[in-house]
Each structure stands twice: as structure tokens, then as C-alpha cells.
Enzyme design. Structure first.
Site, PDB file in Angstrom:
ATOM      1  N   ARG A  61     103.213  -2.606  73.699  1.00 45.16           N
ATOM      2  CA  ARG A  61     102.820  -1.460  74.518  1.00 45.16           C
ATOM      3  C   ARG A  61     101.513  -0.930  73.957  1.00 45.16           C
ATOM      4  O   ARG A  61     100.466  -1.039  74.557  1.00 45.16           O
ATOM      5  CB  ARG A  61     103.957  -0.434  74.422  1.00 45.16           C
ATOM      6  CG  ARG A  61     104.029   0.591  75.465  1.00 45.16           C
ATOM      7  CD  ARG A  61     105.270   1.457  75.306  1.00 45.16           C
ATOM      8  NE  ARG A  61     105.294   2.243  74.064  1.00 45.16           N
ATOM      9  CZ  ARG A  61     106.133   3.242  73.825  1.00 45.16           C
ATOM     10  NH1 ARG A  61     107.025   3.596  74.724  1.00 45.16           N
ATOM     11  NH2 ARG A  61     106.108   3.895  72.689  1.00 45.16           N
ATOM     12  N   LYS A  85     105.900  16.029  71.757  1.00 48.46           N
ATOM     13  CA  LYS A  85     105.184  15.676  72.997  1.00 48.46           C
ATOM     14  C   LYS A  85     105.939  16.225  74.215  1.00 48.46           C
ATOM     15  O   LYS A  85     107.124  16.551  74.121  1.00 48.46           O
ATOM     16  CB  LYS A  85     105.052  14.151  73.087  1.00 48.46           C
ATOM     17  CG  LYS A  85     106.381  13.409  73.139  1.00 48.46           C
ATOM     18  CD  LYS A  85     106.204  11.915  72.856  1.00 48.46           C
ATOM     19  CE  LYS A  85     107.544  11.192  72.901  1.00 48.46           C
ATOM     20  NZ  LYS A  85     107.444   9.809  72.412  1.00 48.46           N
ATOM     21  N   MET A  89     116.650  20.339  97.756  1.00 51.41           N
ATOM     22  CA  MET A  89     115.506  20.696  96.912  1.00 51.41           C
ATOM     23  C   MET A  89     115.815  21.895  96.019  1.00 51.41           C
ATOM     24  O   MET A  89     115.464  21.918  94.847  1.00 51.41           O
ATOM     25  CB  MET A  89     114.285  21.000  97.793  1.00 51.41           C
ATOM     26  CG  MET A  89     113.012  21.148  96.997  1.00 51.41           C
ATOM     27  SD  MET A  89     111.598  21.551  98.034  1.00 51.41           S
ATOM     28  CE  MET A  89     111.395  20.037  98.939  1.00 51.41           C
ATOM     29  N   TYR A 138     123.169  17.972 103.651  1.00 49.87           N
ATOM     30  CA  TYR A 138     122.390  16.972 104.400  1.00 49.87           C
ATOM     31  C   TYR A 138     123.156  15.669 104.507  1.00 49.87           C
ATOM     32  O   TYR A 138     123.786  15.227 103.534  1.00 49.87           O
ATOM     33  CB  TYR A 138     121.071  16.682 103.677  1.00 49.87           C
ATOM     34  CG  TYR A 138     120.041  17.766 103.792  1.00 49.87           C
ATOM     35  CD1 TYR A 138     119.522  18.154 105.028  1.00 49.87           C
ATOM     36  CD2 TYR A 138     119.551  18.392 102.648  1.00 49.87           C
ATOM     37  CE1 TYR A 138     118.553  19.144 105.112  1.00 49.87           C
ATOM     38  CE2 TYR A 138     118.577  19.381 102.726  1.00 49.87           C
ATOM     39  CZ  TYR A 138     118.086  19.756 103.966  1.00 49.87           C
ATOM     40  OH  TYR A 138     117.132  20.724 104.042  1.00 49.87           O
TER      41      TYR A 138
HETATM   42  C1  LIG Z   1     108.427   9.583  71.432  1.00 48.83           C
HETATM   43  C2  LIG Z   1     108.126   8.827  70.189  1.00 48.83           C
HETATM   44  C3  LIG Z   1     108.893   9.054  69.035  1.00 48.83           C
HETATM   45  C4  LIG Z   1     110.129   9.909  69.017  1.00 48.83           C
HETATM   46  O1  LIG Z   1     111.207   9.155  69.517  1.00 48.83           O
HETATM   47  P1  LIG Z   1     112.697   9.741  69.608  1.00 48.83           P
HETATM   48  O2  LIG Z   1     113.495   8.600  70.093  1.00 48.83           O
HETATM   49  O3  LIG Z   1     112.648  10.866  70.590  1.00 48.83           O
HETATM   50  O4  LIG Z   1     113.076  10.207  68.259  1.00 48.83           O
HETATM   51  C5  LIG Z   1     108.477   8.422  67.865  1.00 48.83           C
HETATM   52  N1  LIG Z   1     107.421   7.582  67.848  1.00 48.83           N
HETATM   53  C6  LIG Z   1     106.701   7.317  68.968  1.00 48.83           C
HETATM   54  C7  LIG Z   1     105.542   6.388  68.884  1.00 48.83           C
HETATM   55  C8  LIG Z   1     107.035   7.923  70.170  1.00 48.83           C
HETATM   56  O5  LIG Z   1     106.324   7.640  71.274  1.00 48.83           O
END
Ligand SMILES: *Cc1c(COP(=O)(O)O)cnc(C)c1O
Length: 367
Positions: free
Chosen positions: A139, A40, A309, A261
Site C-alpha cells: 500500500r 487520525k 435518512m 420505505y
Molecule cells: C491506522 C493506523 C494504525 C492504527 O491501527 P489500529 O488498528 O487502529 O490500532 C497504525 N499504523 C498505521 C500505519 C495506521 O494507518
């Protein structure tokens, strides 16, 4: 992407280390078939277009993303035979897109189940899905009570072929946390309500809790990208990321002169300041102002003044004169000042450092 000459920094991503890291966790899980890969957010900011095919070449066949849009992109990047699942499930009205692209939704609530089943019943063959049950994250996922409703009303899943029952650990990076035991017990109990369907529980840190947490398929992300899945111990993974910022100016300042800054840094002696073409717009968090350091060769150089920035400033007085000039590189993230170390100093986690890595870097993929 800018060219190496144009860019203000060079981000090196070690694909061989990524391959090694995935194989390492897959081995812990009992083989490549028992290990997925979470890619992801553009493979945690490191580039899914390069990383997806590398993981496939190592034997990975199950990939997880968060959004359907990420899955559609990933579909075009991976060879035939890969399975792509979407953690967030199908947003309203996207059910047909899932089937058009051959994607697997994670069903997180009764509404998603109802919609997916209604869609599936318009096909002669069952459609695949993953069922998410909540064991303590509060969640996503069905509550224990909703899981019971589903068991009492199997018609809710008509037309759906469940491929996996999954849940997610809240405290896997804290091995002594009682939640780990509570969740594995709750998961086993819920999974047993669906005999014959494989389970999936562990993220990266969950894999390192031990075999009791492995279930049938693990879902590592962070560990693949070299973040430490065992924060209480040495990192068992290989480092993947190196970030080198380019010096664009070196100047001398006198005692009492200030940098940046807000004039937050005041020199207590005559100093040399190197200005590097990386800033908070590149994901180098402003909270790192007057904190942390870079490295030139073996010499640590303190970060001084506010992060702007597009620019950061380092005090390079520890280096001999005329050794640093425009074009010189300063390591901002490297083997011994890792994304995890930088994160600790910034009050965050390595995940946020990686996913914030900017678009203005020249990205060099090491094979
Ligand atoms: C992001 C995610 C993972 C991976 O988690 P890591 O800690 O990066 O290994 C696994 N399962 C779900 C549901 C996630 O959202």
C-alpha cells in the site's frame, strides 16, 4: 454541535476509559515512551480536540495522523513537547508547511524522500522524518529493493534525520495468520539496514501478538477507543462509546400494517412502534434495516423496517404500555451491544462504525 435538547441522539464518550485504555497498551509495550497514539480521522470520529490533550496528560508524546491538515489542527490542540507525524507523507508542495508547523513526515516512497531531502538541504540543521518500509501491505512504504537503493545511495537522505523505521501489519487481528511471522522477520531484516534507528511495527492488534512485534514504538489506535484488538477473544479494553437515540413518536399498528420505505416490515400482530431521530445521515448504516436491535432498560427491542435518512423504527411491544414516549432514550450502542457487535451485524468493522458517527449528535464527554 446541537444542544442536548435539540439533538436526535446523545453520544457519550468516556475520556477516563480512553486514558485507561492508552495506559493499558502503553504498559504492555514497556512504558509510555514506547507507545504512540493514532488520532487520525478526528481520533476515529470521537473528537481529537478532547482526546488529544487527555492522551498527552497520560504521558503520550508521539501522535500519528493521516493528513497534514489533521496535523496542523492537532498542533494547536497539544502542549509543547508533543511530536506529530503524518502517515501519508508530504503532498507535493507542502514540504514548507511541515517545517512551519514542526511536523514529522512519514516518507513512503523515493519521490517523497527526494522532495523532503531537497527541502531539508535548504536548512542548516537536519529535518526529522520517519521512513516507511513495506513488509506485506503493498500500500505504502518502500519495497525491499527501494530500501536497498537508499542504502547504496545515502546522499538521497542528505539533510534528513531519520527518527524511526516503520512498517504496518496486515493480519495482526488474526494471531494465527502466517503473515504476522513473515512481516516481523522482513521488518527486522529491513530495520537492520539502518543501524541505530528505532523501529515501529505494531498497531493495536500487533501489540497483543506479543513482545516480538513491539519493536521500539507501538502505534495503537482502535484499542484506545475501546474496539477489541483481539477479535478471537474477549475485549481487554474498556468501552468508550455509548449512543442513545431519542424517541420522537410512538404509535400503534395493527396486524398486517407495514413500517417504513418499501413496506419491508409487516406486523404479524398488533404492535407498538417507536420512531427514533437517528438515520443513515448520522452514520447509522442503512444495511442495518430490519436487523439488530436497541435496548430500553434491560429490554432488547428489535429494529424494524428500513433505516431512513433521519429516522429508525423499533418494535417496542415487549415493553409495558406508556413506558416509552417522546423524549425516551433507546440505547443504540452500549456496553453489551458495542460498536464491534453492531459492526458484525452490519457486515463491517468497529472502525467504520466509529468514524461514521454523525455530526448531528449531542456529544457528551465523560471525565
Ligand atoms: C491506522 C493506523 C494504525 C492504527 O491501527 P489500529 O488498528 O487502529 O490500532 C497504525 N499504523 C498505521 C500505519 C495506521 O494507518
Amino acid at each position: 454541535m446541537p444542544t442536548e435538547q435539540q439533538a436526535g441522539a446523545i453520544l457519550s464518550i468516556d475520556l477516563a476509559a480512553i486514558a485507561t485504555n492508552w495506559r493499558r497498551v502503553a504498559e504492555l509495550c514497556g512504558g509510555t515512551k514506547r507507545c504512540a497514539a493514532v488520532v487520525k480521522a478526528d481520533a476515529y470520529g470521537l473528537g481529537v480536540a478532547k482526546i488529544g490533550p487527555v492522551l498527552f496528560s497520560q504521558g503520550c508524546r508521539m501522535f500519528f495522523v493521516a493528513h497534514i491538515a489533521e496535523a496542523i489542527v492537532l498542533k494547536t490542540l497539544l502542549p509543547e513537547g508533543s511530536n506529530i507525524a503524518v502517515f501519508n507523507g508530504p503532498p507535493l508542495g507542502t514540504e514548507a508547511d511541515f517545517t512551519a508547523y514542526g511536523l514529522i513526515p512519514v516518507l513512503n516512497c523515493l519521490d517523497q524522500i527526494t522532495r523532503w531531502s531537497a527541502h531539508a538541504r535548504t536548512f542548516s540543521d537536519p529535518l526529522p522524518a520517519i521512513l516507511h518500509v513495506d513488509t506485506g501491505m503493498s500500500r505504502l512504504g518502500l519495497t525491499a529493493q527501494e530500501t536497498q537503493i537508499l542504502r547504496e545511495h545515502p546522499e538521497l537522505l542528505e539533510g534528513v534525520s531519520l527518527k524511526l523505521i516503520m512498517s504496518h501489519l496486515a493480519c495482526a487481528d488474526m494471531p494465527a495468520h502466517p503473515m504476522n511471522i513473515t512481516q516481523v522477520k522482513a521488518f527486522t531484516e529491513l530495520k537492520n539496514r539502518f543501524p541505530g534507528i528505532p523501529g515501529s511495527l505494531a498497531n493495536s492488534s500487533g501489540i497483543f501478538l506479543g513482545p516480538s512485534w513491539h519493536s521500539d514504538l507501538s502505534r495503537p489506535g482502535a484499542a484506545i477507543y475501546g474496539l477489541n484488538p483481539t477479535p478471537t477473544k474477549l475485549n481487554p479494553m474498556q468501552t468508550v462509546v455509548r449512543l442513545q437515540g431519542k424517541v420522537i413518536q410512538v404509535r400503534e399498528i395493527n396486524l398486517e400494517e407495514t413500517v417504513g420505505y418499501g413496506a419491508t416490515y409487516r406486523a404479524c400482530k398488533k404492535s407498538r412502534i417507536a420512531t427514533v431521530a437517528v438515520g443513515y445521515a448520522d452514520g447509522f448504516f442503512r444495511v442495518m434495516s430490519n436487523r439488530g436491535n436497541g435496548r430500553i432498560g434491560t429490554v432488547r427491542v428489535p429494529l424494524v423496517g428500513r433505516i431512513s435518512m433521519d429516522l429508525i423504527t423499533f418494535d417496542i411491544s415487549a415493553l409495558p404500555e406508556n413506558t416509552v414516549h417522546p423524549g425516551s432514550l433507546i440505547d443504540l450502542i452500549d456496553l453489551d451491544y458495542t460498536a464491534d457487535a453492531l459492526a458484525a451485524e452490519a457486515g463491517t468493522i468497529g472502525y467504520e462504525i466509529l468514524t461514521a458517527l454523525g455530526e448531528r449528535y449531542y456529544r457528551s464527554y465523560i471525565v
